[in-house]
Design an enzyme around this catalytic site. Structure first.
Site, PDB file in Angstrom:
ATOM      1  N   GLU A  56      49.894  64.422  42.438  1.00 50.37           N
ATOM      2  CA  GLU A  56      48.441  64.594  42.355  1.00 50.37           C
ATOM      3  C   GLU A  56      47.832  63.197  42.265  1.00 50.37           C
ATOM      4  OE1 GLU A  56      47.163  67.509  42.711  1.00 50.37           O
ATOM      5  OE2 GLU A  56      49.096  68.557  42.613  1.00 50.37           O
ATOM      6  N   LEU A 116      60.511  56.001  26.419  1.00 52.74           N
ATOM      7  CA  LEU A 116      59.663  55.838  27.606  1.00 52.74           C
ATOM      8  C   LEU A 116      60.315  54.809  28.519  1.00 52.74           C
ATOM      9  CD1 LEU A 116      56.926  55.962  29.221  1.00 52.74           C
ATOM     10  CD2 LEU A 116      56.123  54.124  27.738  1.00 52.74           C
ATOM     11  N   SER A 127      48.351  51.429  49.505  1.00 55.38           N
ATOM     12  CA  SER A 127      48.793  50.036  49.490  1.00 55.38           C
ATOM     13  C   SER A 127      50.314  49.865  49.438  1.00 55.38           C
ATOM     14  CB  SER A 127      48.149  49.277  48.325  1.00 55.38           C
ATOM     15  OG  SER A 127      46.757  49.308  48.442  1.00 55.38           O
ATOM     16  N   ASP A 131      44.157  48.443  39.923  1.00 53.82           N
ATOM     17  CA  ASP A 131      43.330  47.634  40.818  1.00 53.82           C
ATOM     18  C   ASP A 131      41.988  47.280  40.175  1.00 53.82           C
ATOM     19  OD1 ASP A 131      42.642  46.296  43.110  1.00 53.82           O
ATOM     20  OD2 ASP A 131      42.101  48.094  44.245  1.00 53.82           O
ATOM     21  N   HIS A 144      42.804  39.275  35.194  1.00 51.43           N
ATOM     22  CA  HIS A 144      44.229  39.615  35.033  1.00 51.43           C
ATOM     23  C   HIS A 144      44.604  39.631  33.543  1.00 51.43           C
ATOM     24  CE1 HIS A 144      44.806  39.717  39.252  1.00 51.43           C
ATOM     25  NE2 HIS A 144      44.581  38.429  39.443  1.00 51.43           N
TER      26      HIS A 144
HETATM   27  C1  FPP Z   1      45.149  44.191  41.160  1.00 52.01           C
HETATM   28  O1  FPP Z   1      43.846  43.747  40.926  1.00 52.01           O
HETATM   29  C2  FPP Z   1      46.010  43.720  40.106  1.00 52.01           C
HETATM   30  C3  FPP Z   1      47.065  42.881  40.308  1.00 52.01           C
HETATM   31  C4  FPP Z   1      47.457  42.345  41.615  1.00 52.01           C
HETATM   32  C5  FPP Z   1      47.861  42.410  39.156  1.00 52.01           C
HETATM   33  C6  FPP Z   1      48.111  43.405  38.079  1.00 52.01           C
HETATM   34  C7  FPP Z   1      48.428  42.660  36.855  1.00 52.01           C
HETATM   35  C8  FPP Z   1      48.050  43.008  35.607  1.00 52.01           C
HETATM   36  C9  FPP Z   1      47.380  44.273  35.266  1.00 52.01           C
HETATM   37  C10 FPP Z   1      48.304  42.117  34.453  1.00 52.01           C
HETATM   38  C11 FPP Z   1      49.695  41.677  34.328  1.00 52.01           C
HETATM   39  C12 FPP Z   1      50.601  42.760  34.013  1.00 52.01           C
HETATM   40  C13 FPP Z   1      51.775  42.573  33.406  1.00 52.01           C
HETATM   41  C14 FPP Z   1      52.637  43.740  33.119  1.00 52.01           C
HETATM   42  C15 FPP Z   1      52.224  41.248  32.965  1.00 52.01           C
HETATM   43  P1  FPP Z   1      43.177  42.787  42.003  1.00 52.01           P
HETATM   44  O2  FPP Z   1      43.356  41.397  41.542  1.00 52.01           O
HETATM   45  O3  FPP Z   1      43.703  43.099  43.353  1.00 52.01           O
HETATM   46  O4  FPP Z   1      41.675  43.206  41.876  1.00 52.01           O
HETATM   47  P2  FPP Z   1      40.534  43.088  42.978  1.00 52.01           P
HETATM   48  O5  FPP Z   1      40.744  44.268  43.902  1.00 52.01           O
HETATM   49  O6  FPP Z   1      39.296  43.210  42.164  1.00 52.01           O
HETATM   50  O7  FPP Z   1      40.689  41.778  43.656  1.00 52.01           O
END
Ligand code: FPP
Length: 224
Positions: free
Chosen positions: A191, A122, A180, A12, A29
């Site tokens: 943990e 893995l 979530s 997050d 992202h």
């Molecule tokens: C949450 O941060 C993150 C996501 C919804 C997307 C996670 C994606 C990545 C880490 C990159 C892509 C990964 C792969 C494997 C291709 P948020 O956007 O909800 O953050 P915020 O709480 O600051 O809005």
């Protein structure tokens, strides 16, 4: 020292990081993907067998189309550019969630799963369009015919995480303390570490600090 077989992560904070440092959520992202790469390497170094990453929830569809498209483009490019190398490193990729994406992305995901299915170093479980409540409802539907079948073992067997040990450790970055709708059943005895840093700022040192702390916890699973 506690054994550590399975780490699950709620990644997050990408959007906030992007807005803070680059003026756009999407660049968060992109930076988040670099952290994914670092954490995969570190997971291997720590000889952990399973890494589950929450990349897209069933609720994330409510985000602006531009952001959703950006995320799926990032994922497509990741699969196109990185799967060969992951395969060479003996990494298995499994998707949790329902694959209701473009036919191009569905194909890339299916091919990646098939190609890496026999790998053993893995296992990366990528949770995409994943929601724990619907996973549980589907499991109950599958076993509903005989109510004597409703027991812990059978329920676990009917989840998408069948054959995957429950996470020992859950990390959520981004300074938010909630689950979530992520692996609600599977996290019963995990943990949980809530990390203040936003996902793109999370690094190997932070990860190893949590792992060391986890290894020294007295885990009693309800006993004393
Ligand atoms: C949450 O941060 C993150 C996501 C919804 C997307 C996670 C994606 C990545 C880490 C990159 C892509 C990964 C792969 C494997 C291709 P948020 O956007 O909800 O953050 P915020 O709480 O600051 O809005």
């Amino acid at each position: 020292m506690n054994p550590l077989k399975h780490v699950a992560i709620i990644m997050d904070g990408n959007g906030r990081w992007g807005l803070k440092y680059k003026n756009s959520r999407n660049s968060g992202h992109k930076a988040g993907l670099n952290t994914v790469e670092k954490i995969i390497k570190e997971t291997i170094k720590n000889k952990i067998n399973f890494l589950t990453l929450f990349a897209f929830s069933t609720e994330n569809w409510k985000r602006p189309k531009k952001e959703v498209n950006y995320l799926f483009n990032l994922l497509e490019n990741f699969l196109i550019n990185r799967i060969e190398d992951l395969h060479k490193q003996n990494i298995k990729l499994k998707i949790l969630g329902s694959k209701k994406f473009s036919s191009k992305l569905n194909k890339l995901l299916n091919n990646a799963e098939k190609k890496t299915s026999k790998n053993t170093k893995l296992q990366i479980n990528l949770a995409l369009n994943y929601g724990s409540k619907s996973e549980l409802i589907n499991a109950f539907k599958k076993i509903k015919k005989n109510k004597n079948n409703i027991n812990e073992k059978n329920l676990s067997k009917n989840l998408q995480t069948k054959n995957i040990p429950d996470p020992d450790l859950l990390i959520r970055t981004g300074n938010t303390k909630r689950l979530s709708n992520f692996l609600l059943w599977q996290l019963a005895y995990s943990e949980i570490f809530f990390e203040k840093k936003l996902w793109p700022s999370f690094n190997e040192k932070d990860y190893n600090k949590i792992i060391t702390e986890y290894k020294n916890i007295k885990r009693n699973f309800g006993k004393i």
